[in-house]
Structures are given as structure tokens and as C-alpha cells.
Design an enzyme around this catalytic site. Sequence first.
Site, PDB file in Angstrom:
ATOM      1  N   TYR A 108     -11.688  12.938 -10.223  1.00  0.00           N
ATOM      2  CA  TYR A 108     -10.646  12.376  -9.353  1.00  0.00           C
ATOM      3  C   TYR A 108     -10.541  10.868  -9.590  1.00  0.00           C
ATOM      4  CZ  TYR A 108      -7.031  12.827  -6.049  1.00  0.00           C
ATOM      5  OH  TYR A 108      -5.785  12.819  -5.510  1.00  0.00           O
ATOM      6  N   ARG A 161       4.822   9.620  -6.472  1.00  0.00           N
ATOM      7  CA  ARG A 161       4.022   8.423  -6.180  1.00  0.00           C
ATOM      8  C   ARG A 161       2.553   8.762  -6.422  1.00  0.00           C
ATOM      9  NH1 ARG A 161       1.290   6.570  -1.123  1.00  0.00           N
ATOM     10  NH2 ARG A 161       0.229   8.326  -2.065  1.00  0.00           N
ATOM     11  N   LYS A 179      -7.780  17.632  -6.875  1.00  0.00           N
ATOM     12  CA  LYS A 179      -8.061  17.796  -5.439  1.00  0.00           C
ATOM     13  C   LYS A 179      -8.688  19.144  -5.162  1.00  0.00           C
ATOM     14  CE  LYS A 179      -7.013  14.254  -3.010  1.00  0.00           C
ATOM     15  NZ  LYS A 179      -6.494  13.502  -1.905  1.00  0.00           N
ATOM     16  N   GLU A 250       0.637  16.126  -1.304  1.00  0.00           N
ATOM     17  CA  GLU A 250      -0.170  15.092  -1.944  1.00  0.00           C
ATOM     18  C   GLU A 250       0.703  14.187  -2.805  1.00  0.00           C
ATOM     19  OE1 GLU A 250      -3.564  15.257  -1.358  1.00  0.00           O
ATOM     20  OE2 GLU A 250      -3.631  13.322  -2.328  1.00  0.00           O
ATOM     21  N   ASP A 251       0.578  12.889  -2.601  1.00  0.00           N
ATOM     22  CA  ASP A 251       1.243  11.907  -3.458  1.00  0.00           C
ATOM     23  C   ASP A 251       2.761  12.048  -3.523  1.00  0.00           C
ATOM     24  OD1 ASP A 251      -1.171  10.760  -3.771  1.00  0.00           O
ATOM     25  OD2 ASP A 251      -1.358  11.066  -5.919  1.00  0.00           O
ATOM     26  N   ASP A 273      -2.530  14.681   3.003  1.00  0.00           N
ATOM     27  CA  ASP A 273      -3.833  14.021   2.907  1.00  0.00           C
ATOM     28  C   ASP A 273      -3.709  12.493   2.852  1.00  0.00           C
ATOM     29  OD1 ASP A 273      -6.707  14.067   2.640  1.00  0.00           O
ATOM     30  OD2 ASP A 273      -6.357  13.345   0.611  1.00  0.00           O
ATOM     31  N   ASP A 274      -2.649  12.003   2.206  1.00  0.00           N
ATOM     32  CA  ASP A 274      -2.482  10.543   2.091  1.00  0.00           C
ATOM     33  C   ASP A 274      -2.310   9.912   3.471  1.00  0.00           C
ATOM     34  OD1 ASP A 274      -2.337  10.663  -0.815  1.00  0.00           O
ATOM     35  OD2 ASP A 274      -0.442  11.680  -0.456  1.00  0.00           O
ATOM     36  N   ASN A 413      -6.835   1.307  -3.989  1.00  0.00           N
ATOM     37  CA  ASN A 413      -7.280   1.821  -5.282  1.00  0.00           C
ATOM     38  C   ASN A 413      -6.257   1.478  -6.354  1.00  0.00           C
ATOM     39  OD1 ASN A 413      -9.690   3.326  -4.706  1.00  0.00           O
ATOM     40  ND2 ASN A 413      -8.394   4.708  -3.523  1.00  0.00           N
TER      41      ASN A 413
HETATM   42  P1  NAD Z   1       2.244   3.313   0.271  1.00  0.00           P
HETATM   43  O1  NAD Z   1       3.026   3.113  -0.958  1.00  0.00           O
HETATM   44  O2  NAD Z   1       2.680   4.349   1.232  1.00  0.00           O
HETATM   45  O3  NAD Z   1       2.108   1.942   1.067  1.00  0.00           O
HETATM   46  C1  NAD Z   1       1.870   0.679   0.476  1.00  0.00           C
HETATM   47  C2  NAD Z   1       2.251  -0.375   1.489  1.00  0.00           C
HETATM   48  O4  NAD Z   1       1.858  -1.642   0.977  1.00  0.00           O
HETATM   49  C3  NAD Z   1       3.739  -0.446   1.776  1.00  0.00           C
HETATM   50  O5  NAD Z   1       3.926  -0.502   3.155  1.00  0.00           O
HETATM   51  C4  NAD Z   1       4.157  -1.767   1.153  1.00  0.00           C
HETATM   52  O6  NAD Z   1       5.182  -2.384   1.887  1.00  0.00           O
HETATM   53  C5  NAD Z   1       2.881  -2.567   1.288  1.00  0.00           C
HETATM   54  N1  NAD Z   1       2.868  -3.725   0.379  1.00  0.00           N
HETATM   55  C6  NAD Z   1       3.324  -3.797  -0.898  1.00  0.00           C
HETATM   56  N2  NAD Z   1       3.181  -5.069  -1.361  1.00  0.00           N
HETATM   57  C7  NAD Z   1       2.631  -5.790  -0.366  1.00  0.00           C
HETATM   58  C8  NAD Z   1       2.256  -7.142  -0.229  1.00  0.00           C
HETATM   59  N3  NAD Z   1       2.405  -8.008  -1.216  1.00  0.00           N
HETATM   60  N4  NAD Z   1       1.704  -7.537   0.941  1.00  0.00           N
HETATM   61  C9  NAD Z   1       1.525  -6.678   1.948  1.00  0.00           C
HETATM   62  N5  NAD Z   1       1.871  -5.374   1.873  1.00  0.00           N
HETATM   63  C10 NAD Z   1       2.407  -4.938   0.732  1.00  0.00           C
HETATM   64  O7  NAD Z   1       0.759   3.638  -0.230  1.00  0.00           O
HETATM   65  P2  NAD Z   1      -0.435   4.236   0.629  1.00  0.00           P
HETATM   66  O8  NAD Z   1      -0.540   5.704   0.446  1.00  0.00           O
HETATM   67  O9  NAD Z   1      -0.343   3.728   2.009  1.00  0.00           O
HETATM   68  O10 NAD Z   1      -1.680   3.621  -0.141  1.00  0.00           O
HETATM   69  C11 NAD Z   1      -1.869   2.220  -0.171  1.00  0.00           C
HETATM   70  C12 NAD Z   1      -3.188   1.889  -0.858  1.00  0.00           C
HETATM   71  O11 NAD Z   1      -4.271   2.460  -0.145  1.00  0.00           O
HETATM   72  C13 NAD Z   1      -3.295   2.405  -2.290  1.00  0.00           C
HETATM   73  O12 NAD Z   1      -3.924   1.464  -3.096  1.00  0.00           O
HETATM   74  C14 NAD Z   1      -4.162   3.615  -2.156  1.00  0.00           C
HETATM   75  O13 NAD Z   1      -4.910   3.860  -3.321  1.00  0.00           O
HETATM   76  C15 NAD Z   1      -5.076   3.222  -1.022  1.00  0.00           C
HETATM   77  N6  NAD Z   1      -5.613   4.388  -0.312  1.00  0.00           N
HETATM   78  C16 NAD Z   1      -6.964   4.490  -0.199  1.00  0.00           C
HETATM   79  C17 NAD Z   1      -7.500   5.575   0.444  1.00  0.00           C
HETATM   80  C18 NAD Z   1      -8.976   5.678   0.594  1.00  0.00           C
HETATM   81  O14 NAD Z   1      -9.678   4.810   0.188  1.00  0.00           O
HETATM   82  N7  NAD Z   1      -9.494   6.717   1.186  1.00  0.00           N
HETATM   83  C19 NAD Z   1      -6.674   6.566   0.946  1.00  0.00           C
HETATM   84  C20 NAD Z   1      -5.297   6.427   0.814  1.00  0.00           C
HETATM   85  C21 NAD Z   1      -4.776   5.318   0.193  1.00  0.00           C
END
Ligand code: NAD
Length: 557
Positions: A108, A161, A179, A250-251, A273-274, A413
Site C-alpha cells: 500500500y 483522485r 486495500k 475509495e479515492d 474510507d478516505d 502523504n
Molecule cells: P482532499 O483533496 O479531499 O483535500 C485536500 C484539501 O487540502 C483541500 O481542502 C484543499 O483545499 C486543501 N489545500 C490544498 N492546498 C492547500 C494549501 N496550500 N493550504 C491549505 N490547504 C490546502 O484530500 P484528502 O483526502 O482530504 O487528503 C488530504 C491529505 O491527507 C493527503 O495528503 C492524504 O494522503 C492525507 N491523508 C492521510 C490519511 C492518514 O494518514 N490516515 C488519511 C487520509 C488522507
Amino acid sequence: MPQQTPGDSLPGPLPEWFPRGMALLRDPSLNKGSAFTLRERDMLGLCGLLPPHVSSQEEQVERVLENFRRIESPLERYIMLQSLQDRNEALFYRVIIENPDEMMPVIYTPTVGLACQQYGHIYRSPRGLYVSAADRGKVSSVLRNWPYRDARIIVVTDGERILGLGDLGASGMGIPIGKLSLYTSCAGVHPRRSLPVMFDVGTNNESLLEDPLYLGLRQRRLTGVEYDELMAEFLEATQEVFPGIVVQFEDFANHNAFRLLHEYRDRIPCFNDDIQGTAAVTMAGVLSALRVTGGALRDQSFLFLGAGEAATGIADLLTAAMVEDGMDEVAARQRCWMVDSRGLVVRSRMALAEHKRPYAHEHPQVQDFHDAVEILRPTAIIGVGAVANAFTREVVEMMTRLNERPIIFALSNPTSKSECTAEQAYAWSGGKALFASGSPFDPVEFDGQRFVPRQGNNSYIFPGVGLGAVTVQASRITDSMFMAAARALAESVEQADLEQGSLYPSLLRVRDVSLRIAVAVARVAFAEDLAGIPEPADLDAVMRDQMYDPAYVSYVG
Ligand code: NAD
């Protein structure tokens, strides 16, 4: 149709359909390779087809690890594990289960991201189902082509995504496959019960459309009614062909993720899951951190960097938990603030996306994250905006001035997008930060103390939720189930973990943790009258019984 695997016990004589000779060696769900005993070789037409020495599964594991560790490229390691999965499923799972810290980042994140980017170039053999825009009107017949009628969990993506990598179209298939491998390795969901699905509606990724080796539909993405109708046909077909099957989204991009979840969560057993898995794993980390600070959840305030699926999901679950603790919902939401690419999310901002509105509070606009920390004085900052290095030294120092033990979660990530490293969080806070990350970080020595940061990995949550839901045939997957999962995960963290700065248990314990989560989820299903079976006297034993064991069994008594 084979209904047996090396991980099952085999009562009585071999059935008619059981393959022999080369066909047996080519069936990954039955193959044991060099571990077939002399008696099995004799009775199953294998004599001469294998080297004379009979290996134990332990020896085979050693051989796999030796080969795996000789390979330096993560992508080549991924390919090696895939071919092992295609050759000998039980051995594949044994290797993963016994070496989670080493294997999970390959099957993963982060390596699966590389694999998806190269999917058309590294593709070797089919796995999972492709439901495409070309299948409109006949999706159920496509699902009927799946050989295992006892599939109980689907992970589906439309590839729009993929992780933080954007639109990868049909190359996103690596995600459902990865997954579902985690479902088996982390929670013992039988491999045959899982079904990876690529919902291919095209891609808007120009380089993929121009790549001669791209394997998906060569068209731009379906949108609007056409997309919705195909999705409705697919989801209806899932329940018709595999009644009660759990669907994990997912994604999906934001504009579909929230909408689909909202539209289907009360109609079929499904979750995202996201949004929801991330919420539960993060809430568990917060609860662990509060065991250290002694603070109550209702007294916290959270500032998110990012306002997407992860941030909204986490904020919703934290709000629900604060409400459960007796707080008024409006006041609870007021404890969650978000900064996105345009600054603080506030009421006066124009054209805010629907999912951000509950967290758009009455407040003057603030552009900068550091300023938002200074003004809002949060007890916790949660990075989910994929903005590398956003938790600067100034931000961490400010959090440490505001809080005796600041909660700092850098969840973005891959590692290159992390808001700060573990080392930075501990060094800049003078060892005070209660830290969790999205990507793995090595232990950190600071001021004579050894900190072991752990990943807020969704793999702690969704496999157990799935195992619990499937075992009791839950007809819906509810927020209370994710809340129960978060609490069960936090309760699995031991004092020794907390003392070394770990807010999560070791991944080596993930199967026990998943079992605990599955039982907690099942109890919610019974309490909410959503279970499809009567409540067993010993739920724990029933759940444990369901768990796949990759140890070989004898096929010939
Ligand atoms: P998403 O695309 O739904 O959301 C990203 C958000 O970041 C959006 O609201 C966007 O407006 C904001 N953003 C973009 N540029 C920005 C900036 N310069 N300043 C502030 N905000 C900004 O994505 P997501 O699913 O919410 O995931 C976001 C991150 O979290 C990813 O890197 C993902 O890998 C990580 N994540 C980690 C885990 C975990 O560790 N368990 C789980 C889910 C997501």
C-alpha cells in the site's frame, strides 16, 4: 469451482473439482509450491514437477524475504509481491502478516502510488473486475463473471483522485487490490470474500490518454447524469448479485465522494474510507493523546490544515463524539476550524463547497496558517492539506507556547508532503509534541529520550470495520460504528506505547486490534438493529473463527 484454500481446514476426501498436477501448481489459492508433502505429491500428480526437498512454510518465507531484501527498487518489490500473490496466496499473506512494517508500505502507500502511476507498464495478470462505461445496461452480467459468489466486500474506485496523485483513470486499480490485501492481512477477511473493482468512466489525464500502454477506456470522464446512472446501475447490481455485500468507496474526487456517500449510505451497506476511516483513525490518535494530557475531548479545539475529505470526515466524527459527551452540536462544530488554500474557512467566504460549510464560522478572514494558530489557540493541529513543511518551526513553537503538550498530527502523504517530520516535531517542541503522521517515520532520539512515532494508518480501522460488518451481515455502516472502532483502537494502545510517544499500537498487533474493532462494530450493529444474524453468545469467538489463517493444511489427510 474451487471453494478451498490452503488457509481452510479440509474435511473429508478431496472433491471432484480439485485440480491435480500443473493445474494445482498454477492455482494461487491452492498452491503450496515446494511445501507439498511427499504424500500430496504422490496423490495429486505432482511427482517430478517440484524439486525433491519438501520446504516448510517458514523456509519459504525466508526465501521470499531473502529475495525481497535483495531488491532495492520499491516498484520492483511491489511487482515481486504481486507475482507471489498470483502464485501462492497463502505464502503471500504469511509474509505480509509476519512483516507488516516492511511489507505494508510496499503493498500500500507509498509504493502502491508508484505502481498506479506505472500500471499499464507493469501489468502482468488480471485481478479484480473492471466495470466500464462500455458496460452500461449489462453491469450485473459483468459482476456475474466473478468466479466467487461468496464475495462479501467490494473496494471500488473511479481513479479520479488516487492518493495525492490526481486522476489516474483505470491505473487506479492498484488501490482496490492493495486495500483488499490489507483486509486479509490486517483483519483476516478471507481473500475469496473480497472483490476489487475499477469503475472506469474514462480519464481526463492527457498523458494517460496518449500513453499507448494505458489499459483503461480512452475517453474523457463521464460526468453528470451519465456518471450517476452508471453508478446507480453498478451499486444496484452489487446487491443483486452479492446480496448484502459491503461497498467501500475509495479515492473518489471530492465532488463525487461526499455526494455518493450521502446518497447511498442509508440504502446499502457502504462507507468511504478516505472520509470515515481517516476520521476514526485520527480520532483514536486524539483519544490516545488525551490519555497523556489528561484533558477531555470537549475541552479541545482543532485547527485543520486542509478542508477536504479527510478534514471534513475527522471534524464530523470529533463533533459527533463531543455531542456524545454531552456538548451541544453547534458548540462542538465551533471547536473545529479549517484552513484551505484560500486561508481560514469563514462564513463570509463566497462559493464555499458544501462540505466546508458546517465549519465556516463567523470570523474575520485570516490568510496565514501561523496567524490562524496564534489567533485561534488550538490544542491540536491536524495536517491534511498535502502541503509539505506547512508546520514550520514557528508554528510548532507557537503550539508549544500555547499548550503544555501540543497535539501535532502531520497526516499528509506521501512522506514528501508531510507537514513536518517526526524529528522536527519533537525537536521544535522540546520533546513535548504528541505526534502522529500519515507516512512512516523512524524512531527519534531527542534529549536522551527515544520517541517512537507511529502512523495514523487507516489500516488500523477499515479492515476491522469490514470484518465486523460482514460477519454479522450488517445492513448499513453507520457513524456510530466508526466511533466504536476509534474507541476500540484507542483502548488498544498500551501504557508502554504512550510512554515512548506512540499514539497507536504496533502494527504487529494489528490482527488483535482488528478483532477488537470488529467485535465493537458488531455490537453496534446489534444495538442499532442492523445485524442480519442473531447475536451469538460468544461474539469474540465467532469473529475469531472467521479470520483467515494462511498456514497450510494437508489436502490428503
Ligand atoms: P482532499 O483533496 O479531499 O483535500 C485536500 C484539501 O487540502 C483541500 O481542502 C484543499 O483545499 C486543501 N489545500 C490544498 N492546498 C492547500 C494549501 N496550500 N493550504 C491549505 N490547504 C490546502 O484530500 P484528502 O483526502 O482530504 O487528503 C488530504 C491529505 O491527507 C493527503 O495528503 C492524504 O494522503 C492525507 N491523508 C492521510 C490519511 C492518514 O494518514 N490516515 C488519511 C487520509 C488522507
